[in-house]
Design a protein around this motif. Structure first.
Motif, PDB file in Angstrom:
ATOM      1  N   THR A   1      41.282 -93.214 -11.272  1.00  0.00           N
ATOM      2  CA  THR A   1      39.911 -92.711 -11.428  1.00  0.00           C
ATOM      3  C   THR A   1      38.904 -93.843 -11.289  1.00  0.00           C
ATOM      4  OG1 THR A   1      38.462 -91.368 -12.824  1.00  0.00           O
ATOM      5  CG2 THR A   1      39.859 -92.984 -13.963  1.00  0.00           C
ATOM      6  N   THR A   2      37.705 -93.511 -10.845  1.00  0.00           N
ATOM      7  CA  THR A   2      36.662 -94.522 -10.664  1.00  0.00           C
ATOM      8  C   THR A   2      35.320 -93.959 -11.080  1.00  0.00           C
ATOM      9  OG1 THR A   2      35.672 -96.072  -9.083  1.00  0.00           O
ATOM     10  CG2 THR A   2      36.208 -93.903  -8.257  1.00  0.00           C
ATOM     11  N   ASP A   3      34.480 -94.809 -11.623  1.00  0.00           N
ATOM     12  CA  ASP A   3      33.164 -94.378 -12.079  1.00  0.00           C
ATOM     13  C   ASP A   3      32.279 -95.613 -12.116  1.00  0.00           C
ATOM     14  OD1 ASP A   3      31.317 -92.547 -12.949  1.00  0.00           O
ATOM     15  OD2 ASP A   3      32.560 -91.832 -14.589  1.00  0.00           O
ATOM     16  N   LEU A   4      30.996 -95.435 -11.844  1.00  0.00           N
ATOM     17  CA  LEU A   4      30.132 -96.612 -11.854  1.00  0.00           C
ATOM     18  C   LEU A   4      28.870 -96.385 -12.651  1.00  0.00           C
ATOM     19  CD1 LEU A   4      28.018 -95.581  -9.601  1.00  0.00           C
ATOM     20  CD2 LEU A   4      29.415 -96.821  -8.005  1.00  0.00           C
TER      21      LEU A   4
ATOM     22  N   ILE B   1      24.843 -97.629 -12.819  1.00  0.00           N
ATOM     23  CA  ILE B   1      23.806 -98.204 -11.966  1.00  0.00           C
ATOM     24  C   ILE B   1      22.557 -98.485 -12.800  1.00  0.00           C
ATOM     25  CG2 ILE B   1      22.408 -97.833  -9.896  1.00  0.00           C
ATOM     26  CD1 ILE B   1      24.450 -95.583  -9.174  1.00  0.00           C
ATOM     27  N   GLU B   2      22.044 -99.703 -12.630  1.00  0.00           N
ATOM     28  CA  GLU B   2      20.790-100.086 -13.282  1.00  0.00           C
ATOM     29  C   GLU B   2      19.677 -99.122 -12.881  1.00  0.00           C
ATOM     30  OE1 GLU B   2      19.592-103.896 -11.902  1.00  0.00           O
ATOM     31  OE2 GLU B   2      17.911-104.071 -13.295  1.00  0.00           O
TER      32      GLU B   2
ATOM     33  N   VAL C   1      19.508 -96.047 -13.373  1.00  0.00           N
ATOM     34  CA  VAL C   1      19.998 -94.670 -13.351  1.00  0.00           C
ATOM     35  C   VAL C   1      20.778 -94.390 -14.633  1.00  0.00           C
ATOM     36  CG1 VAL C   1      21.415 -92.962 -12.123  1.00  0.00           C
ATOM     37  CG2 VAL C   1      20.119 -94.692 -10.843  1.00  0.00           C
ATOM     38  N   HIS C   2      21.797 -95.225 -14.872  1.00  0.00           N
ATOM     39  CA  HIS C   2      22.631 -95.023 -16.055  1.00  0.00           C
ATOM     40  C   HIS C   2      22.287 -95.964 -17.202  1.00  0.00           C
ATOM     41  CE1 HIS C   2      25.194 -93.666 -12.645  1.00  0.00           C
ATOM     42  NE2 HIS C   2      25.423 -92.676 -13.455  1.00  0.00           N
TER      43      HIS C   2
ATOM     44  N   ALA D   1      37.265-104.216 -11.369  1.00  0.00           N
ATOM     45  CA  ALA D   1      35.813-104.021 -11.399  1.00  0.00           C
ATOM     46  C   ALA D   1      35.168-104.635 -10.167  1.00  0.00           C
ATOM     47  CB  ALA D   1      35.238-104.674 -12.650  1.00  0.00           C
ATOM     48  N   SER D   2      34.235-103.897  -9.571  1.00  0.00           N
ATOM     49  CA  SER D   2      33.379-104.447  -8.516  1.00  0.00           C
ATOM     50  C   SER D   2      31.967-104.465  -9.059  1.00  0.00           C
ATOM     51  CB  SER D   2      33.430-103.563  -7.261  1.00  0.00           C
ATOM     52  OG  SER D   2      34.474-103.925  -6.422  1.00  0.00           O
ATOM     53  N   ILE D   3      31.340-105.623  -9.035  1.00  0.00           N
ATOM     54  CA  ILE D   3      30.042-105.790  -9.678  1.00  0.00           C
ATOM     55  C   ILE D   3      29.003-106.229  -8.659  1.00  0.00           C
ATOM     56  CG2 ILE D   3      28.869-106.869 -11.613  1.00  0.00           C
ATOM     57  CD1 ILE D   3      31.344-105.949 -12.804  1.00  0.00           C
ATOM     58  N   VAL D   4      27.854-105.565  -8.648  1.00  0.00           N
ATOM     59  CA  VAL D   4      26.706-106.022  -7.873  1.00  0.00           C
ATOM     60  C   VAL D   4      25.722-106.649  -8.847  1.00  0.00           C
ATOM     61  CG1 VAL D   4      24.875-105.383  -6.263  1.00  0.00           C
ATOM     62  CG2 VAL D   4      27.004-104.062  -6.294  1.00  0.00           C
TER      63      VAL D   4
ATOM     64  N   VAL E   1      25.050-103.064 -10.418  1.00  0.00           N
ATOM     65  CA  VAL E   1      25.965-101.915 -10.361  1.00  0.00           C
ATOM     66  C   VAL E   1      27.315-102.393 -10.890  1.00  0.00           C
ATOM     67  CG1 VAL E   1      27.132-100.225  -8.887  1.00  0.00           C
ATOM     68  CG2 VAL E   1      24.813-100.966  -8.313  1.00  0.00           C
TER      69      VAL E   1
ATOM     70  N   SER F   1      31.041-101.075 -11.059  1.00  0.00           N
ATOM     71  CA  SER F   1      31.965-100.043 -10.593  1.00  0.00           C
ATOM     72  C   SER F   1      33.363-100.400 -11.073  1.00  0.00           C
ATOM     73  CB  SER F   1      31.923 -99.989  -9.062  1.00  0.00           C
ATOM     74  OG  SER F   1      32.938 -99.141  -8.569  1.00  0.00           O
TER      75      SER F   1
ATOM     76  N   THR G   1      37.446 -99.149 -11.674  1.00  0.00           N
ATOM     77  CA  THR G   1      38.524 -98.212 -11.368  1.00  0.00           C
ATOM     78  C   THR G   1      39.653 -98.466 -12.353  1.00  0.00           C
ATOM     79  OG1 THR G   1      37.965 -98.175  -9.027  1.00  0.00           O
ATOM     80  CG2 THR G   1      40.170 -97.439  -9.613  1.00  0.00           C
TER      81      THR G   1
END
Lengths: 332, 332
Positions: free
Chosen positions: B44-47, B49-50, B52-53, B88-91, B131, B133, B135
């Motif tokens: 599962t994956t979920d992110l 966002i600055e 927005v969340h 984790a993938s981070i922007v 961001v 993200s 998984t």
């Protein structure tokens, strides 16, 4: 964006419909469920950001989706493993059309089909820029994953295929309209752009290199200079790189005049080629090379692992100089 | 951001150092390698966002990192599974301080420790907004994953814990400084903010509910109204919801005057509580409830699955009316 989140998920589900071997439960629940894996699990994630990794004005959503999958598959390939399933988290600007999103997913789906993995989850959110974050799970026989840390002094350094075409494609994508026209009317223009927008992951090749004794392996995403530095650092060794031996992409050489840049420098410093960089004990390179024959992919020896640290680059005249770890840095 | 990408990865590696059971190869190679899983794999994956969340001005990087992991763990819990590893993938915006990034990773690490999974990969990139993200991969005994699609007419609808505190916390985070001060000086203020910024995933609880016969299950991320609509749509059924029975969070009820909003409406419509929504055959609810006693978590029956589609909400006076699928929509 006229669709609600649920409508978008329903539309994406239609794009992704079809049989997916090994998938117990795909898109649309809290999480995906896969049949038990054979062997160890591989896990990798990578993302593409608008304005950093791509310009939506120059890459199609289909190519963007495919590339987001391919760069992750390439990481699995670099371990000598097989990709199995992917999930994607997508950030969309509110002005992005639904049709663009469907094409993005179609691109991810097509890349998954090409590399025989299943796209089992997709999360979409709105935000200030398009971000495509993909995670791929894969598998590898226990103890057979090839890391970056196994290179030993005396090992030969090899690369698959040729380097630098993606750098040329990036240059074309950044050029003025007149210069783009000039590039695309030349025989090398489309080839360079394709290399940048439609990279290929070396999955079968990675498995062959792993089976034929690669002592270390990684994919070339950030440029040979930088990535070889990383491999050497992980292995606690140095490297001697024969600049003359580097397989610069013929299309990039053909574009030298248009580029006004040194093709060799681009081939060493830019990255995004997704070729494999590996090391082999001295006697193993020929066997590895033969293993790639069925793929029509070359394997070129470009240097030797030495004791110590850092990279020494040797030019055509035998002069050597330290090679810095220059290349793609997302923070530079 | 004064660190290069490689320096940042090295710093993150220090934050993430320590023993990680089941991990063959963690951060720093092309991909992570895990020991073979037992059972089916969950993915599962979920992110987050600055803008927005989350608002970086109101949530600490540690809480943000922990929440990014928790919301994914919650999805694994909702299948009745166990989380195993995260990537984790981070922007990051270029003006984000290295110390902030370290705290973000420390938060992810601490949440992974809490839920007994390993953080095995982290990719950092610059971009126009933060961001995060994540998984998560997990596992579940073959055939035992609980989907959204198994609810049958006559089943009881239950929720764990209480609902709406996160909605209250969101309201506090959006209020003016004077009103925030007022809220935080009340006994319910910190509790509401914590519910929003530090949600808890119901992992053990989800496994108990799965073993004790849940016919369908999902986590409440987008609000009871919307998520129950999704469960009903997936199962091809309708629902009758007893509004009076909904366990509205006591802290939210206590904040009614400050909120100037109906707590019940927030409890039904907002989401972000990460409680579990499940259905059980009529005779199975008591046993399921007893199973949650060791966790100190309540299980409340809030309605009944019926034939047809859509949700009928019944109020305290026995009047019923259709309940729309309102709630959190990332595209609204």
């Amino acid at each position: 964006m006229e669709l609600s989140e649920d409508e978008l998920v329903a539309a994406i589900s239609r794009v992704l419909s079809g049989e997916q071997p090994g998938v117990v439960l795909g898109l649309g629940d809290d999480a995906a469920v896969l049949e038990p894996a054979s062997g160890q699990q591989i896990l990798t994630t990578d993302l593409l950001i608008e304005g950093v990794h791509f310009d939506p004005a120059s890459i199609s959503p289909h190519d963007l989706g495919a590339k987001a999958v391919t760069v992750n598959v390439s990481d699995v390939a670099a371990m000598g493993g097989s990709p199995r399933a992917a999930v994607a988290s997508i950030v969309l600007r509110t002005d992005v059309e639904a049709a663009w999103v469907m094409e993005l997913y179609a691109g991810m789906r097509d890349a998954c089909t090409d590399y025989a993995l299943s796209l089992v989850g997709g999360d979409t959110n709105r935000g200030p820029a398009v971000v495509v974050s993909v995670t791929v799970v894969g598998e590898v026989a226990p103890g057979r994953a090839v890391t970056r840390s196994g290179a030993r002094p005396g090992d030969q350094i090899v690369v698959t295929g040729s380097l630098g075409a993606a750098a040329g494609g990036f240059a074309v994508s950044k050029a003025s309209a007149a210069r783009v026209g000039e590039a695309l009317s030349a025989p090398w223009g489309r080839e360079l752009v394709d290399a940048f927008e439609r990279p290929v992951a070396r999955v079968g090749e990675g498995q062959v290199l792993a089976r034929r004794g690669a002592t270390a392996m990684m994919d070339l995403s950030d440029g040979l200079a930088k990535d070889l530095h990383r491999l050497c650092a992980a292995s606690g060794v140095g490297a001697r790189l024969e600049l003359e031996a580097i397989p610069v992409a013929p299309a990039l050489r053909a574009a030298t005049e248009w580029l006004e840049a040194d093709p060799l420098e681009l081939a060493v410093g830019f990255g995004e080629d997704y070729e494999l960089l590996a090391t082999f004990g001295e006697g193993d390179v020929d066997r590895a090379r033969e293993g790639l024959d069925p793929f029509g992919v070359t394997l070129t020896a470009v240097g030797t692992i030495i004791e110590g640290s850092g990279i020494v680059a040797v030019d055509a005249d035998g002069r050597d100089a330290p090679l810095e770890a220059k290349g793609w840095d997302h923070f530079s």
